[in-house]
Design an enzyme around this catalytic site. Sequence first.
Site, mmCIF file in Angstrom:
data_model
loop_
_atom_site.group_PDB
_atom_site.id
_atom_site.type_symbol
_atom_site.label_atom_id
_atom_site.label_comp_id
_atom_site.label_asym_id
_atom_site.label_seq_id
_atom_site.Cartn_x
_atom_site.Cartn_y
_atom_site.Cartn_z
ATOM 1 N N ASN A 14 0.864 -1.182 0.000
ATOM 2 C CA ASN A 14 0.000 0.000 0.000
ATOM 3 C C ASN A 14 0.903 1.236 0.000
ATOM 4 O OD1 ASN A 14 -1.868 1.979 0.454
ATOM 5 N ND2 ASN A 14 -2.422 1.328 2.531
ATOM 6 N N TRP A 15 1.031 1.848 -1.171
ATOM 7 C CA TRP A 15 1.929 3.005 -1.292
ATOM 8 C C TRP A 15 1.317 4.291 -0.723
ATOM 9 C CZ3 TRP A 15 4.293 2.545 -6.962
ATOM 10 C CH2 TRP A 15 5.194 1.461 -6.980
ATOM 11 N N LYS A 16 0.043 4.235 -0.389
ATOM 12 C CA LYS A 16 -0.666 5.411 0.159
ATOM 13 C C LYS A 16 -0.449 6.626 -0.762
ATOM 14 C CE LYS A 16 -0.296 3.315 4.666
ATOM 15 N NZ LYS A 16 -0.371 3.449 6.114
ATOM 16 N N HIS A 96 -9.801 1.133 4.738
ATOM 17 C CA HIS A 96 -8.542 1.307 5.473
ATOM 18 C C HIS A 96 -8.800 2.279 6.635
ATOM 19 C CE1 HIS A 96 -4.473 2.551 6.434
ATOM 20 N NE2 HIS A 96 -4.064 1.449 5.835
ATOM 21 N N GLU A 98 -7.191 4.674 7.755
ATOM 22 C CA GLU A 98 -6.963 6.095 7.454
ATOM 23 C C GLU A 98 -8.193 6.685 6.781
ATOM 24 O OE1 GLU A 98 -3.244 5.556 5.409
ATOM 25 O OE2 GLU A 98 -2.280 5.070 7.315
ATOM 26 N N GLU A 166 -5.985 -5.055 10.520
ATOM 27 C CA GLU A 166 -4.954 -4.040 10.745
ATOM 28 C C GLU A 166 -5.256 -3.285 12.040
ATOM 29 O OE1 GLU A 166 -2.766 -2.807 7.007
ATOM 30 O OE2 GLU A 166 -4.572 -1.597 7.042
ATOM 31 N N GLY A 172 1.985 2.209 10.924
ATOM 32 C CA GLY A 172 2.980 3.274 10.831
ATOM 33 C C GLY A 172 3.661 3.616 12.141
ATOM 34 N N SER A 206 2.853 -2.150 10.535
ATOM 35 C CA SER A 206 4.287 -2.204 10.850
ATOM 36 C C SER A 206 4.950 -3.531 10.488
ATOM 37 C CB SER A 206 4.525 -1.872 12.334
ATOM 38 O OG SER A 206 4.163 -0.528 12.577
ATOM 39 N N GLY A 227 2.661 -1.180 4.375
ATOM 40 C CA GLY A 227 2.618 0.244 4.044
ATOM 41 C C GLY A 227 4.020 0.790 3.851
#
Length: 242
Positions: A14-16, A96, A98, A166, A172, A206, A227
Amino acid sequence: MIKLKSFSSFFVANWKLNGNFKFIDQFISNISLPGDKSKCIVICPTSIHLDYLSRKKTGFYLGAQNISQFKDGAFTGEISADSLQDLNVNFCIIGHSERRKIFYEKDEEIKFKAENLINNNIIPIICVGETLEEKEKGITNEILKKQLKNSVPSSSNSDNTLIAYEPIWAIGTGLTPTTKEIDNTHIFIREHDPKFNKFKILYGGSVKTKNVKEITFLLNVDCVLIGGTSLKLDEFANIIQD
Ligand code: PGA
């Protein structure tokens, strides 16, 4: 729709909101994909880079990070599941944390997104997870049960949907649950409702070179969602090669 059953494990990057043409070019020229074709490697760049990556891709699959809950119509700025199909996108992360937290996405909306994806032969990767506060209160399973009940549509099954566990506090942060906690939570997801018995379940939060082996080694973990580490090309290459 690709056949989930033909893969033994999944590594979803997941490159966000990161990456550009230069980064993609570096990724394509440096990445060495595993010879083991039962490993499914999925790269999820920003929506704007899906087309560029799709034209260059060999040996990995393409995933989006979000789509609209609407099929089409007057929804300025949205991206439909239908348009992802035009770009040969096979997977899409939805729900997700976020998106849930920063963009106030609700379970109902996530359910519509999953339905749209399935109708367009794209595999939704439906994310669920608890906050640190919920973990400390001991209500993780309760939270997951509610999220799964309300965000996984009735049309979802183990052939057309992936679940990603998650824990929000692990994303992160460099923190992770113990391997026993991860395994137990995956067992809970799989066993609390017979509907989920055969689902493949990813772990995310992580994941790094130093912990990926012990996580993927767990009996109830089918795969990982990565991520930050997926942007470090050397580290990501190590993870998928091992
Ligand atoms: P992280 O992110 O690996 O950087 O913790 C995981 C994710 O957000 O899916």
